[in-house]
Design a protein around this motif. Structure first.
Motif, PDB file in Angstrom:
ATOM      1  N   LEU A  77       0.847  -1.189   0.000  1.00 19.46           N
ATOM      2  CA  LEU A  77       0.000   0.000   0.000  1.00 19.46           C
ATOM      3  C   LEU A  77       0.882   1.238   0.000  1.00 19.46           C
ATOM      4  O   LEU A  77       1.780   1.365   0.827  1.00 19.46           O
ATOM      5  N   GLU A  78       0.627   2.151  -0.946  1.00 16.74           N
ATOM      6  CA  GLU A  78       1.320   3.435  -1.009  1.00 16.74           C
ATOM      7  C   GLU A  78       0.275   4.540  -0.983  1.00 16.74           C
ATOM      8  O   GLU A  78      -0.632   4.550  -1.813  1.00 16.74           O
ATOM      9  N   VAL A  79       0.392   5.447  -0.033  1.00 25.34           N
ATOM     10  CA  VAL A  79      -0.497   6.604   0.049  1.00 25.34           C
ATOM     11  C   VAL A  79       0.367   7.842  -0.118  1.00 25.34           C
ATOM     12  O   VAL A  79       1.340   8.020   0.616  1.00 25.34           O
ATOM     13  N   SER A  80       0.026   8.683  -1.101  1.00 22.56           N
ATOM     14  CA  SER A  80       0.862   9.858  -1.348  1.00 22.56           C
ATOM     15  C   SER A  80       0.039  10.983  -1.974  1.00 22.56           C
ATOM     16  O   SER A  80      -1.113  10.799  -2.349  1.00 22.56           O
ATOM     17  N   SER A  81       0.694  12.130  -2.095  1.00 22.22           N
ATOM     18  CA  SER A  81       0.096  13.251  -2.811  1.00 22.22           C
ATOM     19  C   SER A  81       0.456  13.089  -4.290  1.00 22.22           C
ATOM     20  O   SER A  81       1.351  12.328  -4.632  1.00 22.22           O
ATOM     21  N   PRO A  82      -0.222  13.816  -5.167  1.00 29.87           N
ATOM     22  CA  PRO A  82      -0.036  13.593  -6.600  1.00 29.87           C
ATOM     23  C   PRO A  82       1.292  14.038  -7.183  1.00 29.87           C
ATOM     24  O   PRO A  82       1.650  13.623  -8.266  1.00 29.87           O
ATOM     25  N   GLY A  83       2.017  14.904  -6.518  1.00 25.97           N
ATOM     26  CA  GLY A  83       3.279  15.381  -7.083  1.00 25.97           C
ATOM     27  C   GLY A  83       3.064  16.618  -7.929  1.00 25.97           C
ATOM     28  O   GLY A  83       1.954  16.903  -8.390  1.00 25.97           O
ATOM     29  N   ALA A  84       4.112  17.335  -8.133  1.00 28.87           N
ATOM     30  CA  ALA A  84       4.033  18.630  -8.816  1.00 28.87           C
ATOM     31  C   ALA A  84       3.721  18.512 -10.302  1.00 28.87           C
ATOM     32  O   ALA A  84       3.160  19.419 -10.896  1.00 28.87           O
ATOM     33  N   ASP A  85       4.078  17.404 -10.920  1.00 27.42           N
ATOM     34  CA  ASP A  85       3.942  17.301 -12.372  1.00 27.42           C
ATOM     35  C   ASP A  85       2.684  16.568 -12.828  1.00 27.42           C
ATOM     36  O   ASP A  85       2.539  16.243 -13.982  1.00 27.42           O
ATOM     37  N   ARG A  86       1.754  16.369 -11.923  1.00 28.78           N
ATOM     38  CA  ARG A  86       0.546  15.638 -12.306  1.00 28.78           C
ATOM     39  C   ARG A  86      -0.314  16.478 -13.251  1.00 28.78           C
ATOM     40  O   ARG A  86      -0.289  17.716 -13.222  1.00 28.78           O
ATOM     41  N   PRO A  87      -1.122  15.835 -14.067  1.00 27.78           N
ATOM     42  CA  PRO A  87      -1.996  16.582 -14.976  1.00 27.78           C
ATOM     43  C   PRO A  87      -3.089  17.330 -14.201  1.00 27.78           C
ATOM     44  O   PRO A  87      -3.559  16.869 -13.165  1.00 27.78           O
ATOM     45  N   VAL A 141      -8.989  31.479 -21.329  1.00 25.06           N
ATOM     46  CA  VAL A 141      -9.090  30.159 -21.955  1.00 25.06           C
ATOM     47  C   VAL A 141     -10.251  29.433 -21.279  1.00 25.06           C
ATOM     48  O   VAL A 141     -10.291  29.317 -20.058  1.00 25.06           O
ATOM     49  N   GLU A 142     -11.176  28.961 -22.095  1.00 26.29           N
ATOM     50  CA  GLU A 142     -12.324  28.211 -21.576  1.00 26.29           C
ATOM     51  C   GLU A 142     -11.927  26.746 -21.411  1.00 26.29           C
ATOM     52  O   GLU A 142     -11.105  26.219 -22.165  1.00 26.29           O
ATOM     53  N   PHE A 143     -12.514  26.064 -20.413  1.00 27.17           N
ATOM     54  CA  PHE A 143     -12.164  24.666 -20.149  1.00 27.17           C
ATOM     55  C   PHE A 143     -12.309  23.746 -21.366  1.00 27.17           C
ATOM     56  O   PHE A 143     -11.431  22.903 -21.596  1.00 27.17           O
ATOM     57  N   PRO A 144     -13.359  23.871 -22.181  1.00 27.45           N
ATOM     58  CA  PRO A 144     -13.473  22.984 -23.348  1.00 27.45           C
ATOM     59  C   PRO A 144     -12.326  23.127 -24.361  1.00 27.45           C
ATOM     60  O   PRO A 144     -12.095  22.232 -25.161  1.00 27.45           O
ATOM     61  N   GLU A 145     -11.596  24.247 -24.324  1.00 30.77           N
ATOM     62  CA  GLU A 145     -10.472  24.458 -25.234  1.00 30.77           C
ATOM     63  C   GLU A 145      -9.230  23.666 -24.826  1.00 30.77           C
ATOM     64  O   GLU A 145      -8.321  23.472 -25.623  1.00 30.77           O
ATOM     65  N   ILE A 146      -9.162  23.228 -23.567  1.00 29.79           N
ATOM     66  CA  ILE A 146      -7.952  22.614 -23.014  1.00 29.79           C
ATOM     67  C   ILE A 146      -7.936  21.118 -23.264  1.00 29.79           C
ATOM     68  O   ILE A 146      -8.835  20.387 -22.852  1.00 29.79           O
ATOM     69  N   ALA A 147      -6.885  20.658 -23.956  1.00 31.03           N
ATOM     70  CA  ALA A 147      -6.697  19.231 -24.182  1.00 31.03           C
ATOM     71  C   ALA A 147      -5.908  18.608 -23.029  1.00 31.03           C
ATOM     72  O   ALA A 147      -6.265  17.538 -22.526  1.00 31.03           O
ATOM     73  N   LYS A 148      -4.826  19.279 -22.610  1.00 36.41           N
ATOM     74  CA  LYS A 148      -3.984  18.818 -21.503  1.00 36.41           C
ATOM     75  C   LYS A 148      -3.451  20.027 -20.768  1.00 36.41           C
ATOM     76  O   LYS A 148      -3.251  21.078 -21.363  1.00 36.41           O
ATOM     77  N   ALA A 149      -3.166  19.837 -19.472  1.00 33.90           N
ATOM     78  CA  ALA A 149      -2.588  20.936 -18.693  1.00 33.90           C
ATOM     79  C   ALA A 149      -1.751  20.354 -17.560  1.00 33.90           C
ATOM     80  O   ALA A 149      -2.104  19.323 -16.975  1.00 33.90           O
TER      81      ALA A 149
END
Length: 165
Positions: A77-87, A141-149
């Motif tokens: 079991l690993e419990v952690s925060s997502p990290g700085a580079d997560r999408p 920038v509207e949310f529907p315009e965003i493919a990845k962030a």
């Protein structure tokens, strides 16, 4: 991991995570040799401290020991925060990135690196750095315009410089 197992684990773990005022971001089961690894990713508006991860890990472990949600085999079991580079995929992720530099890939193929100024239900207000000595500009920038962030890692963030001044 099957959708059924994922749903069952999420249903089992969500109350434990929520009781600690955290958000359950992701659950992932993978193989590591003969063992399976259960990764539980949690976050909050204030971030996640190591002690909170340790306490939650103990609670999750106790709960999983009382059920057959992970089956009979051994698991880690690993419990952690997502990290700085997560999408950045959820509205709350963008809210948490306010003041941070982000890189957006838009559906029209454009890439934008800008600082998040404000977030509302429809999209983001951004400050785009000026090029070659020009002043920064603002952009919506509207949310529907965003493919990845993703958040861009900064070793010396603008808001930290302002606090130090």
């Amino acid at each position: 991991m099957s959708t059924t197992q994922n749903e069952r684990l999420r249903g089992l773990l969500e109350p434990l995570v929520s009781a600690r005022h955290l958000d359950l971001e992701d659950i992932e089961v993978s193989r590591a040799g003969r063992r399976r690894v259960l990764r539980v990713i949690v976050d909050s508006d204030a971030g996640v401290e190591l002690d909170a991860c340790a306490e939650l890990s103990r609670a999750i472990s106790d709960t999983l020991d009382e059920t057959d949600a992970m089956g009979d085999g051994e698991y880690v079991l690993e419990v952690s925060s997502p990290g700085a580079d997560r999408p950045l995929t959820e509205h709350r992720h963008f809210v948490r990135a306010t003041g941070r530099l982000v890189k957006l890939h838009l559906h029209d193929g454009a890439a934008v690196v800008a600082r998040v100024l404000d977030v509302d239900d429809e999209g983001l207000d951004l400050e785009v750095p000026g090029l070659k000595g020009r002043k920064p500009t603002t952009r919506r920038v509207e949310f529907p315009e965003i493919a990845k962030a993703r958040v861009e890692i900064e070793f010396s963030r603008k808001d930290q410089k302002e606090e130090e001044a």
